[in-house]
Design a protein around this motif. Structure first.
Motif, PDB file in Angstrom:
ATOM      1  N   ASP A 185     -11.836  -8.819 -17.557  1.00 30.57           N
ATOM      2  CA  ASP A 185     -11.749 -10.228 -17.202  1.00 30.57           C
ATOM      3  C   ASP A 185     -10.322 -10.563 -16.789  1.00 30.57           C
ATOM      4  OD1 ASP A 185     -10.247 -10.531 -19.536  1.00 30.57           O
ATOM      5  OD2 ASP A 185     -11.928 -11.308 -20.717  1.00 30.57           O
ATOM      6  N   GLU A 186     -10.017 -11.859 -16.721  1.00 31.68           N
ATOM      7  CA  GLU A 186      -8.708 -12.279 -16.219  1.00 31.68           C
ATOM      8  C   GLU A 186      -7.563 -11.914 -17.162  1.00 31.68           C
ATOM      9  OE1 GLU A 186     -10.423 -15.510 -18.736  1.00 31.68           O
ATOM     10  OE2 GLU A 186     -11.154 -14.230 -17.096  1.00 31.68           O
ATOM     11  N   THR A 187      -7.875 -11.546 -18.419  1.00 31.84           N
ATOM     12  CA  THR A 187      -6.815 -11.154 -19.350  1.00 31.84           C
ATOM     13  C   THR A 187      -6.552  -9.648 -19.344  1.00 31.84           C
ATOM     14  OG1 THR A 187      -8.268 -10.762 -21.265  1.00 31.84           O
ATOM     15  CG2 THR A 187      -7.556 -13.042 -20.867  1.00 31.84           C
ATOM     16  N   THR A 188      -7.393  -8.881 -18.663  1.00 36.96           N
ATOM     17  CA  THR A 188      -7.267  -7.420 -18.694  1.00 36.96           C
ATOM     18  C   THR A 188      -6.068  -6.976 -17.854  1.00 36.96           C
ATOM     19  OG1 THR A 188      -9.676  -7.258 -18.863  1.00 36.96           O
ATOM     20  CG2 THR A 188      -8.464  -5.241 -18.349  1.00 36.96           C
ATOM     21  N   VAL A 189      -5.174  -6.215 -18.486  1.00 37.93           N
ATOM     22  CA  VAL A 189      -4.021  -5.704 -17.748  1.00 37.93           C
ATOM     23  C   VAL A 189      -4.142  -4.208 -17.472  1.00 37.93           C
ATOM     24  CG1 VAL A 189      -2.474  -7.482 -18.623  1.00 37.93           C
ATOM     25  CG2 VAL A 189      -2.682  -5.324 -19.875  1.00 37.93           C
ATOM     26  N   ALA A 190      -4.924  -3.489 -18.288  1.00 40.29           N
ATOM     27  CA  ALA A 190      -5.005  -2.039 -18.107  1.00 40.29           C
ATOM     28  C   ALA A 190      -6.272  -1.482 -18.736  1.00 40.29           C
ATOM     29  CB  ALA A 190      -3.784  -1.346 -18.721  1.00 40.29           C
ATOM     30  N   VAL A 191      -6.669  -0.325 -18.225  1.00 39.40           N
ATOM     31  CA  VAL A 191      -7.686   0.511 -18.850  1.00 39.40           C
ATOM     32  C   VAL A 191      -6.973   1.791 -19.266  1.00 39.40           C
ATOM     33  CG1 VAL A 191      -9.819   1.811 -18.524  1.00 39.40           C
ATOM     34  CG2 VAL A 191      -9.565  -0.465 -17.489  1.00 39.40           C
ATOM     35  N   LEU A 192      -7.027   2.108 -20.554  1.00 41.93           N
ATOM     36  CA  LEU A 192      -6.351   3.279 -21.114  1.00 41.93           C
ATOM     37  C   LEU A 192      -7.394   4.292 -21.538  1.00 41.93           C
ATOM     38  CD1 LEU A 192      -3.973   4.866 -22.406  1.00 41.93           C
ATOM     39  CD2 LEU A 192      -4.212   3.365 -24.413  1.00 41.93           C
ATOM     40  N   LEU A 193      -7.373   5.470 -20.892  1.00 42.48           N
ATOM     41  CA  LEU A 193      -8.398   6.483 -21.143  1.00 42.48           C
ATOM     42  C   LEU A 193      -7.793   7.879 -21.194  1.00 42.48           C
ATOM     43  CD1 LEU A 193     -11.140   5.438 -18.545  1.00 42.48           C
ATOM     44  CD2 LEU A 193     -11.289   5.105 -21.019  1.00 42.48           C
ATOM     45  N   GLU A 194      -8.423   8.765 -21.954  1.00 44.60           N
ATOM     46  CA  GLU A 194      -8.188  10.202 -21.818  1.00 44.60           C
ATOM     47  C   GLU A 194      -9.181  10.722 -20.776  1.00 44.60           C
ATOM     48  OE1 GLU A 194      -7.961  11.921 -26.140  1.00 44.60           O
ATOM     49  OE2 GLU A 194      -9.018   9.997 -26.120  1.00 44.60           O
ATOM     50  N   PRO A 195      -8.709  11.386 -19.732  1.00 41.82           N
ATOM     51  CA  PRO A 195      -9.668  11.957 -18.775  1.00 41.82           C
ATOM     52  C   PRO A 195     -10.663  12.897 -19.453  1.00 41.82           C
ATOM     53  CG  PRO A 195      -7.445  12.044 -17.907  1.00 41.82           C
ATOM     54  CD  PRO A 195      -7.322  11.605 -19.331  1.00 41.82           C
ATOM     55  N   VAL A 196     -10.199  13.613 -20.460  1.00 42.16           N
ATOM     56  CA  VAL A 196     -11.044  14.453 -21.303  1.00 42.16           C
ATOM     57  C   VAL A 196     -10.661  14.142 -22.746  1.00 42.16           C
ATOM     58  CG1 VAL A 196     -11.726  16.799 -21.941  1.00 42.16           C
ATOM     59  CG2 VAL A 196     -11.117  16.279 -19.565  1.00 42.16           C
ATOM     60  N   GLN A 197     -11.627  13.818 -23.588  1.00 40.27           N
ATOM     61  CA  GLN A 197     -11.327  13.462 -24.970  1.00 40.27           C
ATOM     62  C   GLN A 197     -11.191  14.736 -25.810  1.00 40.27           C
ATOM     63  OE1 GLN A 197     -14.314  10.530 -26.227  1.00 40.27           O
ATOM     64  NE2 GLN A 197     -12.886   8.917 -25.667  1.00 40.27           N
ATOM     65  N   GLY A 198      -9.944  15.157 -26.032  1.00 37.82           N
ATOM     66  CA  GLY A 198      -9.693  16.418 -26.709  1.00 37.82           C
ATOM     67  C   GLY A 198     -10.028  16.399 -28.183  1.00 37.82           C
ATOM     68  N   GLU A 199      -9.473  15.455 -28.932  1.00 38.11           N
ATOM     69  CA  GLU A 199      -9.695  15.391 -30.375  1.00 38.11           C
ATOM     70  C   GLU A 199     -11.163  15.173 -30.703  1.00 38.11           C
ATOM     71  OE1 GLU A 199      -8.674  15.262 -34.484  1.00 38.11           O
ATOM     72  OE2 GLU A 199      -7.522  15.928 -32.741  1.00 38.11           O
ATOM     73  N   GLN A 200     -11.885  14.536 -29.820  1.00 42.52           N
ATOM     74  CA  GLN A 200     -13.303  14.279 -30.034  1.00 42.52           C
ATOM     75  C   GLN A 200     -14.147  15.543 -29.876  1.00 42.52           C
ATOM     76  OE1 GLN A 200     -14.215  11.528 -31.241  1.00 42.52           O
ATOM     77  NE2 GLN A 200     -16.432  11.457 -31.052  1.00 42.52           N
ATOM     78  N   GLY A 201     -13.532  16.607 -29.361  1.00 41.33           N
ATOM     79  CA  GLY A 201     -14.262  17.866 -29.191  1.00 41.33           C
ATOM     80  C   GLY A 201     -14.367  18.296 -27.755  1.00 41.33           C
ATOM     81  N   VAL A 202     -13.318  18.021 -26.952  1.00 40.54           N
ATOM     82  CA  VAL A 202     -13.286  18.354 -25.523  1.00 40.54           C
ATOM     83  C   VAL A 202     -14.508  17.750 -24.823  1.00 40.54           C
ATOM     84  CG1 VAL A 202     -12.867  20.189 -23.833  1.00 40.54           C
ATOM     85  CG2 VAL A 202     -12.136  20.516 -26.181  1.00 40.54           C
ATOM     86  N   VAL A 203     -14.594  16.432 -24.895  1.00 42.37           N
ATOM     87  CA  VAL A 203     -15.688  15.696 -24.266  1.00 42.37           C
ATOM     88  C   VAL A 203     -15.304  15.422 -22.812  1.00 42.37           C
ATOM     89  CG1 VAL A 203     -17.086  13.601 -24.292  1.00 42.37           C
ATOM     90  CG2 VAL A 203     -16.390  14.678 -26.454  1.00 42.37           C
ATOM     91  N   VAL A 204     -16.071  15.989 -21.894  1.00 43.82           N
ATOM     92  CA  VAL A 204     -15.811  15.868 -20.463  1.00 43.82           C
ATOM     93  C   VAL A 204     -16.675  14.737 -19.915  1.00 43.82           C
ATOM     94  CG1 VAL A 204     -15.831  17.086 -18.247  1.00 43.82           C
ATOM     95  CG2 VAL A 204     -15.327  18.333 -20.359  1.00 43.82           C
ATOM     96  N   PRO A 205     -16.117  13.813 -19.127  1.00 48.18           N
ATOM     97  CA  PRO A 205     -16.896  12.663 -18.671  1.00 48.18           C
ATOM     98  C   PRO A 205     -17.915  13.037 -17.603  1.00 48.18           C
ATOM     99  CG  PRO A 205     -14.772  12.671 -17.588  1.00 48.18           C
ATOM    100  CD  PRO A 205     -14.739  13.791 -18.610  1.00 48.18           C
ATOM    101  N   PRO A 206     -18.922  12.187 -17.382  1.00 48.58           N
ATOM    102  CA  PRO A 206     -19.855  12.410 -16.270  1.00 48.58           C
ATOM    103  C   PRO A 206     -19.100  12.454 -14.947  1.00 48.58           C
ATOM    104  CG  PRO A 206     -20.638  10.641 -17.719  1.00 48.58           C
ATOM    105  CD  PRO A 206     -19.236  10.971 -18.143  1.00 48.58           C
ATOM    106  N   PRO A 207     -19.614  13.170 -13.942  1.00 53.08           N
ATOM    107  CA  PRO A 207     -18.871  13.400 -12.696  1.00 53.08           C
ATOM    108  C   PRO A 207     -18.357  12.139 -12.009  1.00 53.08           C
ATOM    109  CG  PRO A 207     -20.813  14.805 -12.782  1.00 53.08           C
ATOM    110  CD  PRO A 207     -20.908  13.894 -13.967  1.00 53.08           C
ATOM    111  N   GLY A 208     -19.125  11.065 -11.989  1.00 47.24           N
ATOM    112  CA  GLY A 208     -18.704   9.881 -11.257  1.00 47.24           C
ATOM    113  C   GLY A 208     -17.955   8.860 -12.072  1.00 47.24           C
ATOM    114  N   TYR A 209     -17.700   9.162 -13.335  1.00 52.45           N
ATOM    115  CA  TYR A 209     -17.143   8.146 -14.238  1.00 52.45           C
ATOM    116  C   TYR A 209     -15.725   7.741 -13.865  1.00 52.45           C
ATOM    117  CZ  TYR A 209     -15.314   6.081 -18.558  1.00 52.45           C
ATOM    118  OH  TYR A 209     -14.719   5.257 -19.481  1.00 52.45           O
TER     119      TYR A 209
END
Length: 418
Positions: A185-209
């Motif tokens: 929304d209008e208050t959002t300044v950033a999206v902070l993500l790990e491209p691959v979630q390592g600590e979670q167990g090397v979780v790779v996102p869906p191709p189009g994510y």
């Protein structure tokens, strides 16, 4: 006979390490205090991407130790600008805009720095009302353990007991672009993500994510901040994991491998108009960008600049995948997620019941019931790995590991699972 009391440790108990005490290391190998050697498949959570005591990195550190180790940022030193230029040259072409580098020490400090920069940019440039900036994060994230960062963790072990929590974060399911779109929304300044979630167990996102996230950020005028502290600098077979999906972040946080396993070095690299909002007095670090860190960091960039390390990670990653696939087909593993030379291995859901109460580390008569037990079995076979979230282990060998060394480690894994 009088029982001898166990010695009381002066060390805080915030870790539960495997029962091994290491004394030396070289390349992919470490040696314990009793002289036993182990293949290291954890590599310091990717801090040792180049192995233990890589000759070029050790040489750079030794040379700098004889010159200058610390000035604080009250003064410049002769390696600060060369380090920033080298890192911007390596990573800048993979990002949006003209790159700027802000050096820090630990990965968590880099993430905190990115959060501060994104908020200040949101107020001064985007025009978000004071005190209302929000940052969207993903469930299952791991960005560090500071009080701000654990405030938006979904892991009870990392979060519980550390409140009151820092506001200003909205969490959505990882891999779900529609859920992300719904909260911007209008208050959002950033999206902070790990491209691959390592600590979670090397979780790779869906191709189009990640491409969808990039498009959403562009449409809303929001920064995309990629946490590549574990995934970056060669681990995925590319300099940044984001390259896998053709995505260019606005800011990227780097750490771990940037210090070559020698000193803690981290940095935020990204758009100069974003990092430029941090002016003198608004952010800093006594040790950030110190001469020793810069010397090692420059040597790390030089190793990566040829592309040979990334290519080796791709080749050894294919070898890793080829050896892990039959273990899933045979039911010894429930699932495997792999990208480059990095994999998350899940034990089958039936492992605990199949193992039964008599299962013990090193037992050859029952399958391992937990990730911890599997790591203990690997330890007994001369291989170091680390479990996470109960039934998962992660494999992240040095990117310099040889084909025979990796085969030897995977032979041990197969035996430990059987």
């Amino acid at each position: 006979m009088t029982a001898v009391a166990a010695p009381v440790s002066a060390l805080a108990h915030n870790y539960h390490p495997l029962p091994v005490t290491l004394a030396s290391g070289s390349g992919s190998w470490v040696t314990d205090v009793d002289g036993r050697r182990y293949l290291d498949l954890l590599a310091g959570y990717s801090a040792l991407n180049f192995g233990h005591r890589h000759p070029a990195l050790v040489a750079a550190a030794h040379a700098q130790l004889d010159r200058l180790t610390l000035t604080s940022r009250a003064f410049d030193h002769d390696l600060l600008e060369p380090f920033a230029t080298a890192l911007a040259g390596l990573v800048g072409p993979l990002l949006v805009g003209t790159p700027m580098v802000l050096p820090m020490n630990t990965g968590a400090e880099a993430v905190e720095t990115a959060i501060k920069a994104a908020r200040k940019w949101g107020y001064e440039v985007k025009g978000v009302p004071a005190g209302r900036a929000t940052i969207v994060v993903a469930d299952g994230n791991f960005h560090g353990r500071t009080t701000t960062i654990v405030s938006f963790s979904s892991d009870p072990e990392a979060r519980d007991g550390f409140g009151p929590y820092t506001p200003g974060f909205v969490s959505v399911p990882y891999g779900d672009a529609a859920a992300l779109a719904a909260v911007i929304d209008e208050t959002t300044v950033a999206v902070l993500l790990e491209p691959v979630q390592g600590e979670q167990g090397v979780v790779v996102p869906p191709p189009g994510y990640l491409p969808a996230v990039r498009a959403l950020c562009d449409d809303a005028g929001v920064l995309l901040v990629a946490d590549e502290i574990q995934s970056g600098l060669g681990r995925t077979g590319t300099t940044l994991a984001c390259e896998t999906w053709g995505v260019r972040p606005d800011l990227v946080t780097l750490g771990k491998a940037l210090g070559g396993g020698i000193v803690p070095v981290s940095a935020v690299v990204g758009r100069d108009d974003v990092l430029g909002v941090l002016t003198a007095g608004t952010h800093g670090s006594t040790f950030g960008g110190n001469p020793l860190a810069c010397a090692v960091g420059i040597a790390v960039v030089e190793l990566l600049s040829t592309g040979q390390v990334q290519a080796a990670a791709r080749v050894r990653g294919e070898q890793l995948g080829a050896r892990l696939a039959p273990l899933v087909a045979d039911g010894l593993l429930g699932d495997v997620r792999r990208i480059g030379l990095w994999a998350g291995l899940d034990l089958p859901a039936s492992a605990a019941s199949a193992a039964g109460p008599s299962s013990a580390p090193g037992s050859s008569s029952a399958r391992p019931a937990t990730g911890r037990e599997l790591c203990e079995r690997l330890l007994a076979r001369g291989v170091l790995a680390k479990d996470t979230h109960g039934s998962t282990i992660r494999l992240a060998p040095p990117l310099t590991i040889t084909e025979p060394e990796l085969d030897q480690a995977l032979d041990a894994l197969t035996a430990a699972l059987a």
